[in-house]
Write a protein that holds these residues in place. Structure first.
Motif, PDB file in Angstrom:
ATOM      1  N   ASP A 151       0.807  -1.225   0.000  1.00 66.36           N
ATOM      2  CA  ASP A 151       0.000   0.000   0.000  1.00 66.36           C
ATOM      3  C   ASP A 151       0.838   1.272   0.000  1.00 66.36           C
ATOM      4  OD1 ASP A 151       0.993  -0.363   2.515  1.00 66.36           O
ATOM      5  OD2 ASP A 151      -0.923  -0.237   3.549  1.00 66.36           O
ATOM      6  N   ARG A 152       2.142   1.165  -0.245  1.00 69.46           N
ATOM      7  CA  ARG A 152       3.011   2.345  -0.305  1.00 69.46           C
ATOM      8  C   ARG A 152       2.606   3.218  -1.497  1.00 69.46           C
ATOM      9  NH1 ARG A 152       9.327   1.441   0.013  1.00 69.46           N
ATOM     10  NH2 ARG A 152       8.691   0.764   2.078  1.00 69.46           N
ATOM     11  N   ALA A 153       2.604   4.519  -1.291  1.00 71.90           N
ATOM     12  CA  ALA A 153       2.238   5.454  -2.356  1.00 71.90           C
ATOM     13  C   ALA A 153       3.485   6.185  -2.843  1.00 71.90           C
ATOM     14  CB  ALA A 153       1.191   6.447  -1.852  1.00 71.90           C
ATOM     15  N   ASP A 154       4.069   5.679  -3.912  1.00 68.75           N
ATOM     16  CA  ASP A 154       5.164   6.372  -4.580  1.00 68.75           C
ATOM     17  C   ASP A 154       5.044   6.076  -6.077  1.00 68.75           C
ATOM     18  OD1 ASP A 154       6.182   3.825  -4.947  1.00 68.75           O
ATOM     19  OD2 ASP A 154       7.839   4.063  -3.556  1.00 68.75           O
ATOM     20  N   GLU A 155       5.932   6.601  -6.868  1.00 75.17           N
ATOM     21  CA  GLU A 155       5.804   6.510  -8.326  1.00 75.17           C
ATOM     22  C   GLU A 155       5.821   5.061  -8.826  1.00 75.17           C
ATOM     23  OE1 GLU A 155       8.190   8.041 -12.286  1.00 75.17           O
ATOM     24  OE2 GLU A 155       8.419   9.161 -10.424  1.00 75.17           O
ATOM     25  N   ALA A 156       6.745   4.254  -8.341  1.00 76.87           N
ATOM     26  CA  ALA A 156       6.860   2.870  -8.807  1.00 76.87           C
ATOM     27  C   ALA A 156       5.621   2.056  -8.450  1.00 76.87           C
ATOM     28  CB  ALA A 156       8.109   2.226  -8.214  1.00 76.87           C
ATOM     29  N   HIS A 157       5.134   2.209  -7.226  1.00 74.48           N
ATOM     30  CA  HIS A 157       3.950   1.463  -6.798  1.00 74.48           C
ATOM     31  C   HIS A 157       2.707   1.930  -7.549  1.00 74.48           C
ATOM     32  CE1 HIS A 157       6.698   0.430  -3.517  1.00 74.48           C
ATOM     33  NE2 HIS A 157       5.873  -0.587  -3.230  1.00 74.48           N
ATOM     34  N   ASP A 158       2.540   3.254  -7.670  1.00 70.83           N
ATOM     35  CA  ASP A 158       1.371   3.781  -8.379  1.00 70.83           C
ATOM     36  C   ASP A 158       1.372   3.350  -9.842  1.00 70.83           C
ATOM     37  OD1 ASP A 158       0.559   4.962  -6.034  1.00 70.83           O
ATOM     38  OD2 ASP A 158       1.398   6.936  -6.523  1.00 70.83           O
ATOM     39  N   GLU A 159       2.543   3.338 -10.486  1.00 70.68           N
ATOM     40  CA  GLU A 159       2.651   2.911 -11.881  1.00 70.68           C
ATOM     41  C   GLU A 159       2.263   1.440 -12.032  1.00 70.68           C
ATOM     42  OE1 GLU A 159       6.256   2.273 -15.000  1.00 70.68           O
ATOM     43  OE2 GLU A 159       6.247   4.178 -13.890  1.00 70.68           O
ATOM     44  N   ALA A 160       2.696   0.580 -11.109  1.00 68.09           N
ATOM     45  CA  ALA A 160       2.348  -0.841 -11.160  1.00 68.09           C
ATOM     46  C   ALA A 160       0.843  -1.032 -11.000  1.00 68.09           C
ATOM     47  CB  ALA A 160       3.101  -1.609 -10.079  1.00 68.09           C
ATOM     48  N   ARG A 161       0.229  -0.262 -10.095  1.00 61.16           N
ATOM     49  CA  ARG A 161      -1.226  -0.367  -9.915  1.00 61.16           C
ATOM     50  C   ARG A 161      -1.969   0.119 -11.153  1.00 61.16           C
ATOM     51  NH1 ARG A 161       0.135   2.094  -5.120  1.00 61.16           N
ATOM     52  NH2 ARG A 161       0.379   0.612  -3.429  1.00 61.16           N
ATOM     53  N   ALA A 162      -1.505   1.220 -11.747  1.00 66.04           N
ATOM     54  CA  ALA A 162      -2.153   1.762 -12.938  1.00 66.04           C
ATOM     55  C   ALA A 162      -2.042   0.776 -14.102  1.00 66.04           C
ATOM     56  CB  ALA A 162      -1.534   3.102 -13.309  1.00 66.04           C
TER      57      ALA A 162
END
Length: 180
Positions: A151-162
């Protein structure tokens, strides 16, 4: 002509034998509790069993710490004696004491940063599927390729979710009409 003496296998010292006639008595019969330091062959009087056990533990831990592995260093141990004989606990140890049973367990790991699922402790599960289910229940995301994203909110995590959302919505929607 020289002869060599007959070689025999070294026997046990006899500290814990059951037959009193064969039992080694390194201490004094008049002293209730003693600590026998085997290296310097020293007897230290002790007031009670608890003190003797604590002193033996401390001495043995210190001797292990000081042991550099040299063959010239004498082996020294502390042994608790009761009326001169090596003391041993009566009866068996409590059930399961000292018994370790290895088992394989699983926990979830983020496919992006490598963090583990944890709050107050790291949960362990019987299967990888149970670990993944637990992680998704803790608001982690599961990517279509099976990787988990924390549930970390950073660029790499958000990109993977998107990317997972776009791959997930690429199929036909039941509300769409198909053109022939």
């Amino acid at each position: 002509m020289t002869t060599t003496p007959a070689l025999t296998q070294a026997g046990r010292r006899g500290l814990f034998t059951t037959d009193p006639a064969d039992r080694l008595r390194p201490g004094s019969p008049d002293q209730a509790w003693e600590l026998w330091l085997t290296g310097p062959d020293t007897l230290l009087p002790m007031p009670d069993l608890v003190t003797a056990l604590m002193a033996a533990t401390e001495h043995n831990a210190l001797a292990a710490d000081l042991d550099d592995g040299s063959p010239l260093q004498p082996a020294t141990h502390a042994l608790v004696l009761h009326h001169g004989y090596a003391w041993r606990r009566e009866g068996a140890a409590r059930p399961g004491a000292g018994t370790a049973v290895p088992s394989l367990c699983w926990t979830a790991k983020c496919g992006i940063c490598g963090d583990l699922v944890e709050d107050e402790f790291i949960p362990r599960h019987e299967s990888p599927e149970a670990a993944a289910t637990d992680a998704v229940g803790r608001e982690w995301d599961e990517l279509p390729d099976g990787r988990l994203v924390c549930d970390r909110a950073d660029e790499a995590h958000d990109e993977a979710r998107a990317q997972a959302r776009t791959e997930d919505t690429s199929g036909p929607d039941e509300n769409q009409l198909t053109f022939l």
